[in-house]
Design an enzyme around this catalytic site. Structure first.
Site, PDB file in Angstrom:
ATOM      1  N   ASN A  80      74.391  18.217  58.120  1.00 49.74           N
ATOM      2  CA  ASN A  80      74.270  17.098  59.040  1.00 49.74           C
ATOM      3  C   ASN A  80      72.866  16.513  58.996  1.00 49.74           C
ATOM      4  OD1 ASN A  80      75.166  15.472  61.500  1.00 49.74           O
ATOM      5  ND2 ASN A  80      73.353  16.490  62.287  1.00 49.74           N
ATOM      6  N   GLU A  81      72.749  15.283  58.506  1.00 51.61           N
ATOM      7  CA  GLU A  81      71.588  14.399  58.653  1.00 51.61           C
ATOM      8  C   GLU A  81      70.325  14.812  57.907  1.00 51.61           C
ATOM      9  OE1 GLU A  81      72.660  12.204  62.860  1.00 51.61           O
ATOM     10  OE2 GLU A  81      71.058  13.688  62.899  1.00 51.61           O
ATOM     11  N   ILE A  82      70.392  15.834  57.059  1.00 50.45           N
ATOM     12  CA  ILE A  82      69.141  16.293  56.449  1.00 50.45           C
ATOM     13  C   ILE A  82      68.659  15.348  55.358  1.00 50.45           C
ATOM     14  CG2 ILE A  82      67.934  18.237  55.411  1.00 50.45           C
ATOM     15  CD1 ILE A  82      70.032  20.103  56.534  1.00 50.45           C
ATOM     16  N   SER A 121      75.731  14.251  55.538  1.00 51.41           N
ATOM     17  CA  SER A 121      76.212  13.127  56.345  1.00 51.41           C
ATOM     18  C   SER A 121      75.094  12.704  57.286  1.00 51.41           C
ATOM     19  CB  SER A 121      77.434  13.551  57.163  1.00 51.41           C
ATOM     20  OG  SER A 121      77.905  12.501  57.976  1.00 51.41           O
TER      21      SER A 121
END
Length: 849
Positions: free
Chosen positions: A431-433, A489
């Site tokens: 997530n979002e990295i 993502s």
């Protein structure tokens, strides 16, 4: 059958430095066991969280004594199996050290055949403090790695972010909606397994090619054998059987059976068809004797993530059985800070709520856990597609050899464990990295890179690539071939340059849009910033008064009280809710009214976003809001609070996710467009009636048109000129009401207002509630004398209404049914509501507003 097992129970626990043992419940954790023994107070009450940070600094031990029955004791192999140990643990059987664990997400096994006695066995597990275990790793590394949501200061660790070293649920260390409770314990089942000769360890139904006429499958039956021998594997499913001779060698064997099923019943997501499930049973036989058996359940379907280049970028959608699916749903977080407190019933409530809200997808977000099996089983049954993250979120991770090997084993085991679930359609690395670090954009990201030297940066990024570009995709390819892997993502594509990192206007890949909320952009930007697949966006609200009073007292009911701040983990959260409320809503009369207004504010924001995304199909083909649920009672982005109560937003989502929906939008030049959106595959034909009412119910203008659109599409079915329709009217005293009917049956209806809520001239409404004749107190008709906005109905008894937080127009009656879901029931059933009360927006406004 030559397999037997003993589930281990009668546990006790204590701090390692203490002498006195206390009763423990397994599965469980130290925090819940301390609470049950009266050692600590309710972790969720008031600011108790802050007083419980000592628990993760000390070592704990769990012990049980057990006897072994003859069948198990005489098995030629006896294994000790832990489905989950959280996290750093040493295990001893009768004084012998049998294993050391260091990953919450893995199964841990030890052969204990030679150590187990028939009577009076002692099993001891020592859990090392995750804090004391991981603090030295920062010193060894030489610098902190970014971990934005790690609440290290609350944990007494200052700026030392240790969450990234432990393969344990990241949210345990705190998040911007969750508390910091760094748990230890036996969090999944612990048992002894005995077997002799051979056993079936796994059955994998590989779906090579599936369509309506034929399913071509390869079923892998994995068998562990103590010796070499010849046998027969029989497979049965859907009334058919297949056989395969099996020459078994000592160790692990995989027997492959080619399987064809003519005219299979396909598995469909909710709204498109039946989520049909097949049970495949594998049997291992010697001559005519049954040696071992194992069953798995799966649905037959073809699934692919379609990322085709087009004139503006590239598509991003899921194609199920050849049909493009518009994904509707939310992001799922763990249902509790203490995972073992989540019963099967709580899981059922969440998944049924998703289905009843017309959702067809949930994203299992990467800061929680690889969910319990029951979660995926329910998604399989209810036709809820699952976007599955690996458990990495909003942090950079170490890349030493031991860590990478641990991640590899974790990934392989979890992909293998979950691969038969037809609901899982995507594995996502994190997530979002990618967008937070923004390797290829010097000015991009969250500002992490500037904290490091160029040499450190190179190492950190290489470690990132090792996990998310090598280890995880390799695990998916090896153990669930054909399943799509998405590295991070949000992401545009794995281009290796600046075009990799997502932004709110990305024309390919998926998008997390947080301009509304974090950047205080207006709600109206939801209509402008639309990507190909909106995998995150959201807006906060408070839970209802009854939920707040579970963790607070009347003295705490102020936005800036210590308790309300403790139950708001987003630093700016309370200020942002108030700031947006001042923009869009009128002033609430008191704090309970503020709670209600915050829910309406959130609901209106999410309605605008969801409908903008759906109107934009096929350009946009997915909308997953943040977030479905809560892990404790808190102000958050959730549509359902910790106790499972639907907020206003959940009812709004149910309407905005309807399989066929009407939606309004207005152009800059004053044209109001009415859109019909349908996810159903058949074409839509019906009658659209537009009615302009004043707030007292007087019909000012009306027009009816025939509408026709293709199935699985969005289209403008009518356009009107705002100025023409408002001629002679006050814009703040009228409402436009649209109704779509087919054969006289109402398919959908929607209101449109010409000014913001705070500018609407509401007057006190008298809402009449009458029981529908013959319903035995389960159905009610609601009517009003003047416009009543966001009508909130509550019942004396436990349960929920089929609709809530809706607008009532005089002369347009609303029928609602009260329902209750009994324990274990698949669906809610009509139930007696008792006394019913209705309030609307006007009842919550300050005097004169």
């Amino acid at each position: 059958m030559r397999e037997t097992q003993l589930v281990l129970s009668n546990w006790k626990f204590k701090a390692c430095q203490e002498q006195e043992w206390m009763e423990a419940i397994v599965p469980g954790c130290v925090h819940t066991d301390l609470l049950r023994n009266g050692i600590i107070k309710d972790p969720f009450y008031k600011t108790n969280e802050h007083d419980l940070q000592w628990i993760d600094k000390i070592d704990w031990e769990y012990e049980t004594h057990f006897d072994v029955n003859d069948q198990l004791f005489n098995a030629s192999t006896i294994e000790l199996v832990f489905d989950g140990l959280d996290t750093y643990a040493d295990v001893y059987v009768n004084g012998h050290h049998v294993l050391s664990a260091d990953n919450m997400f893995r199964t841990w096994k030890a052969n204990v055949t030679s150590m187990v006695n028939a009577k009076d066995n002692v099993l001891l597990i020592k859990f090392r403090s995750p804090v004391q275990e991981d603090l030295p790793k920062i010193e060894k590394l030489g610098y902190n790695l970014p971990a934005s949501n790690d609440q290290s200061e609350l944990g007494g660790l200052g700026a030392q972010k240790i969450s990234i070293f432990a393969r344990k649920a990241p949210y345990h260390y705190g998040w911007d909606w969750g508390p910091r409770f760094v748990t230890s314990g036996i969090w999944r089942e612990a048992r002894l397994e005995g077997w002799s000769g051979s056993k079936i360890t796994d059955v994998y139904v590989k779906q090579d090619q599936v369509n309506a006429s034929k399913a071509s499958l390869t079923v892998d039956v994995e068998i562990e054998s103590e010796h070499e021998w010849n046998g027969l594997v029989k497979l049965s499913a859907g009334g058919q059987t297949w056989e395969q001779a099996a020459h078994l060698k000592q160790g692990i064997n995989v027997i492959q059976l080619p399987v064809e099923i003519e005219n299979p019943k396909l598995w469909w997501s909710r709204g498109l068809g039946d989520a049909h499930l097949y049970t495949f049973t594998a049997e291992l036989c010697k001559d005519k004797e049954l040696i071992a058996a194992k069953s798995v359940r799966t649905g037959l379907r073809s699934i692919r993530l379609v990322r085709d280049k087009d004139e503006v970028g590239a598509s991003f959608y899921f194609e199920l059985n050849g049909v493009p699916v518009f994904a509707k749903g939310a992001n799922h977080i763990p249902n509790d800070s203490f995972i073992t407190e989540v019963t099967d019933e709580r899981y059922r409530h969440e998944i049924v709520s998703a289905a009843e809200s017309n959702m067809n997808m949930l994203r299992v977000w990467g800061g929680g856990i690889y969910e319990q099996s029951v979660f995926y089983e329910l998604c399989d049954e209810y036709g809820i597609l699952v976007w599955q993250d690996f458990m990495f979120a909003c942090s950079m991770y170490p890349g030493d050899e031991a860590f990478l090997e641990n991640v590899r084993l974790e990934a392989e085991e979890n992909v293998k464990r979950l691969r038969n679930h037809p609901s899982i359609v995507l594995w996502c690395g994190n997530n979002e990295i990618d967008s937070a670090w923004a390797q290829f954009d010097e000015k991009g990201g969250w500002g992490w890179k500037k904290e490091y030297t160029s040499e450190q940066r190179a190492v950190i990024w290489a470690d990132y690539e090792a996990v998310f570009h090598d280890i995880l995709p390799d695990a998916v390819e090896a153990f669930a071939p054909g399943t799509q892997y998405w590295p991070s993502s949000p992401l545009i594509s794995l281009s290796g340059d600046i075009n990799q990192h997502a932004h709110p206007l990305s024309a390919e890949g998926d998008v997390h849009y947080w301009g509304v909320w974090h950047a205080v952009e207006p709600f109206e930007n939801y209509n402008l910033k639309i990507g190909r697949f909106m995998s995150e966006y959201g807006f906060q609200s408070f839970p209802e008064y009854d939920t707040v009073m579970k963790f607070a007292t009347e003295q705490d009911l102020a936005l800036d009280s210590k308790v309300m701040r403790a139950h708001q983990k987003n630093g700016d959260g309370n200020r942002l809710i108030k700031e947006y409320m001042d923009i869009y809503m009128s002033e609430p009369k008191d704090f309970p009214a503020f709670l209600y207004m915050s829910q309406v504010l959130q609901a209106e924001a999410m309605k605008m976003a969801i409908e903008a995304h759906r109107r934009s199909m096929p350009y946009c083909m997915g909308t997953l809001y943040w977030q479905m649920n809560d892990c404790w009672p808190v102000a958050s982005w959730a549509g359902m609070d910790y106790y499972g109560k639907w907020k206003a937003m959940q009812y709004y989502a149910k309407r905005s996710f309807a399989d066929t929906m009407l939606s309004f939008d207005k152009t800059d030049d004053g044209v109001i467009n009415i859109h019909a959106v349908t996810d159903l595959l058949e074409s839509l034909k019906g009658e659209l009636r537009l009615s302009l009412y004043d707030f007292t119910g007087v019909l000012i203008k009306q027009e009816t048109t025939q509408v026709s659109t293709a199935g699985n599409s969005a289209a403008i079915v009518s356009s009107i000129n705002e100025l023409e329709w408002l001629t002679g009217c006050e814009a703040n005293r009228v409402v436009l009401y649209a109704e779509l009917t087919q054969g006289g049956k109402l398919i959908d209806s929607k209101e449109h207002y010409f000014v913001k809520a705070k500018e609407q001239k509401l007057t006190s409404a008298v809402i009449r509630i009458s029981e529908v004749e013959g319903s035995n107190g389960t159905s009610f008709a609601l009517e009003t004398d003047v416009l009543a906005k966001q009508v909130w109905i509550t019942a004396e008894h436990e349960g929920m209404f089929t609709d809530n937080f809706f607008d009532l127009i005089p002369g347009v009656a609303k029928i609602v049914e009260f329902r209750l879901r009994e324990s274990g029931e698949a669906a809610s059933k009509p139930a007696a509501a008792g006394k019913v009360q209705a309030r609307s927006m006007i009842d919550f406004l300050a005097e004169g507003k």
